[in-house]
Every structure is written in structure tokens, then in C-alpha cells.
Design a protein around this motif. Structure first.
Motif, short mmCIF file in Angstrom:
data_model
loop_
_atom_site.label_atom_id
_atom_site.label_comp_id
_atom_site.label_asym_id
_atom_site.label_seq_id
_atom_site.Cartn_x
_atom_site.Cartn_y
_atom_site.Cartn_z
N THR A 53 42.66 34.65 29.96
CA THR A 53 42.64 34.81 31.41
C THR A 53 41.48 35.73 31.77
O THR A 53 41.31 36.79 31.16
CB THR A 53 43.95 35.43 31.93
OG1 THR A 53 45.04 34.59 31.55
CG2 THR A 53 43.92 35.56 33.45
N VAL A 54 40.69 35.33 32.75
CA VAL A 54 39.52 36.12 33.15
C VAL A 54 39.98 37.39 33.85
O VAL A 54 40.78 37.35 34.79
CB VAL A 54 38.61 35.30 34.10
CG1 VAL A 54 37.43 36.15 34.56
CG2 VAL A 54 38.13 34.04 33.40
N GLU A 55 39.47 38.53 33.37
CA GLU A 55 39.83 39.82 33.98
C GLU A 55 38.74 40.35 34.90
O GLU A 55 39.03 40.93 35.94
CB GLU A 55 40.12 40.85 32.88
CG GLU A 55 41.34 40.52 32.05
CD GLU A 55 42.18 41.75 31.78
OE1 GLU A 55 41.62 42.85 31.64
OE2 GLU A 55 43.43 41.62 31.71
N SER A 56 37.47 40.18 34.51
CA SER A 56 36.38 40.67 35.36
C SER A 56 35.15 39.80 35.14
O SER A 56 34.96 39.22 34.07
CB SER A 56 36.05 42.13 35.05
OG SER A 56 35.54 42.27 33.73
N VAL A 57 34.34 39.73 36.19
CA VAL A 57 33.15 38.89 36.16
C VAL A 57 31.97 39.68 36.70
O VAL A 57 32.07 40.33 37.74
CB VAL A 57 33.35 37.63 37.03
CG1 VAL A 57 32.08 36.76 37.00
CG2 VAL A 57 34.55 36.82 36.55
N SER A 58 30.85 39.66 35.97
CA SER A 58 29.60 40.23 36.47
C SER A 58 28.49 39.23 36.21
O SER A 58 28.74 38.16 35.64
CB SER A 58 29.29 41.57 35.78
OG SER A 58 28.87 41.36 34.44
N SER A 59 27.28 39.58 36.60
CA SER A 59 26.16 38.65 36.43
C SER A 59 25.75 38.50 34.96
O SER A 59 25.07 37.55 34.61
CB SER A 59 24.96 39.13 37.24
OG SER A 59 24.57 40.43 36.83
N THR A 60 26.19 39.44 34.12
CA THR A 60 25.76 39.40 32.72
C THR A 60 26.90 39.30 31.71
O THR A 60 26.66 39.07 30.53
CB THR A 60 24.95 40.67 32.37
OG1 THR A 60 25.76 41.83 32.64
CG2 THR A 60 23.67 40.72 33.19
N ALA A 61 28.15 39.47 32.16
CA ALA A 61 29.26 39.46 31.21
C ALA A 61 30.56 39.04 31.89
O ALA A 61 30.77 39.32 33.07
CB ALA A 61 29.42 40.83 30.56
N ILE A 62 31.42 38.38 31.11
CA ILE A 62 32.75 37.99 31.56
C ILE A 62 33.76 38.59 30.59
O ILE A 62 33.64 38.38 29.37
CB ILE A 62 32.92 36.45 31.57
CG1 ILE A 62 31.76 35.77 32.30
CG2 ILE A 62 34.26 36.06 32.17
CD1 ILE A 62 31.71 36.03 33.76
#
Length: 243
Positions: A53-62
Motif C-alpha cells: 500500500t502506498v504511504e507517501s509519494v514525492s517526485s523522486t521516491a515512493i
């Protein structure tokens, strides 16, 4: 169905833990507009798949949290495709489709009638290109195992006594399905051999059959080099009751 993302390795104590996707996998997720709370699959390309399950998203890392893990066994015998280098992108289309239908490995093959030639820096670049193709096709097909890309071979070096090598030849008299059904139980892998658009030279087929390969016919029509391999793999999957 959840999308598949690949990492180099999954930790042994992975359930409940957090995995970071970066580099091209993070870029892939960004292109797919992945958001926190979504469910994905993460695999190591060697049979292990984790539901996350995706917890956090940024432009360089998931960052994803692992909920469960399952392992897929590698099939026995394995099905490999020895694909002749072909003009345009036809050899690349062949290995892409072969990956989608379950091939375990691919062998780039330089033949007498191959228009494309790999030598010097082009050889390393060609292998890397095939590795990228089978990786991306594995993600598309949600496969636990990413096919191996072997070192380039020639018809004269292809046959191994541990393998059941089947050369697709419109002049063959043995049906592919019958040849697959007669695979010896101790066989390491079934290797389906596909020539370039102009076909194999007669001496190449003679060299392979003299070394122990079997010349087989796929059907009544002559397929392009880009479709013959995937079609043959599909036949083998049915005969082996994998489909």
C-alpha cells in the motif's frame, strides 16, 4: 489489477515493513499518477511478489508498506526462445511478446541471414536493450520472474545436450506440439529456435540437427520472425498444461 514495480531485492523480513521505490520505478509511478492509499505489487524479478500500500509519494521516491508476500516457482522445464536478430524491431517485438506469454529466457542469435549485426560496443548495447524490454514486458504481464537474457549465440553453439532444442522450420515434418509432448523428463529447458526473416541457411539447420536439435513445423502457414516465437511458446504452454 494492481501495477507491478520491480526492485533489486526484497528484505527477508519484509511483511509490515516499508520499501522505497526510486529511480525509474518512481518515475513509472509518477507517470501512472500513483497516489497514497493505492495498492500495488512489488517484485524482485526472481519469483517473489509483495502486495503493498502506498504511504507517501514525492517526485523522486515512493514509499510503500508491505501487506503480504507470495512466491512463484520457476517452471520446469523452462521454455526459452533463441531468437535470430532481425531487421527493424522485429526481434524486439518477438521477445516482448514472448515475455508476456511466459518465456523463461531469451537468447540473441546471430545467423547467416540476419540483417542486424551485433559486434563491439553494439553487442553490449543490444543485450542491455533486450534486458530492458523483458523487464518492462514482465511488469506489463505482472510476472514474478523476469526472463534471463543469455549471451549471444550462433546456430553452431546453441545446442546443449541438457536441453530439448526445437528448430522452427517450414520444411519440418514433426509437429511442434508432438515434439513438446515428447520432451524427456530430465530436460532442463525447451529451447524454441526462430530464424530471421529470410529463414535459416540449410547448413545452419543441418549443424543444429546434427548436434541433437529437432526440426519442427509450427503450422501450415509461415509466420514472421516477430510472431513465430510467441506462437510457439503458446503451443508449448497448452501442451504442458500451463494454459
Amino acid at each position: 489489477m494492481a501495477s507491478l514495480y520491480l526492485v533489486d531485492a526484497l528484505p527477508e523480513s519484509v511483511v509490515g515493513g516499508v520499501i522505497t521505490l526510486d529511480g525509474r520505478e518512481a518515475h513509472h509511478a509518477a507517470v501512472n499518477r500513483v497516489r497514497a492509499g493505492e495498492s500495488l505489487l512489488v517484485g524482485d524479478g526472481h519469483g517473489t511478489l509483495a502486495e503493498v500500500t502506498v504511504e507517501s509519494v514525492s517526485s523522486t521516491a515512493i514509499e510503500v508498506r508491505v501487506g503480504s508476500v507470495r512466491t512463484e516457482n520457476r517452471p520446469t522445464p523452462e521454455i526459452w526462445l533463441a531468437q535470430a536478430l532481425a531487421k527493424g524491431d522485429r526481434d524486439e517485438l518477438a521477445i516482448q511478446a514472448a515475455t508476456e506469454v511466459g518465456v523463461s529466457g531469451v537468447i540473441p542469435m546471430q545467423t547467416a541471414r540476419s540483417v542486424s549485426r551485433w559486434s563491439g560496443p553494439k553487442l553490449e548495447k543490444g543485450v542491455a536493450r533486450w534486458e530492458s524490454i523483458v523487464r518492462e514486458a514482465s511488469k506489463q504481464a505482472i510476472r514474478g520472474w523476469v526472463p534471463d537474457v543469455a549471451a549471444p549465440a550462433t546456430p553452431g553453439t546453441l545446442v546443449d545436450p541438457r536441453d530439448h532444442v526445437l528448430v522452427l522450420d517450414p520444411r519440418g515434418v514433426i509437429r511442434l506440439a508432438d515434439a513438446v509432448a515428447s520432451t524427456p523428463t530430465e530436460t532442463r529447458r525447451i529451447v524454441l529456435v526462430v530464424g530471421p526473416e529470410g529463414g535459416f541457411a540449410g547448413e545452419e539447420i543441418d549443424r543444429m540437427t546434427a548436434a541433437g536439435a529437432v526440426s519442427v513445423v509450427l503450422g501450415d502457414t509461415v509466420l514472421r520472425t516477430s510472431t513465430a516465437g510467441p506462437a510457439a511458446i503458446a503451443v508449448a504452454n497448452v501442451v504442458l498444461e500451463r494454459w
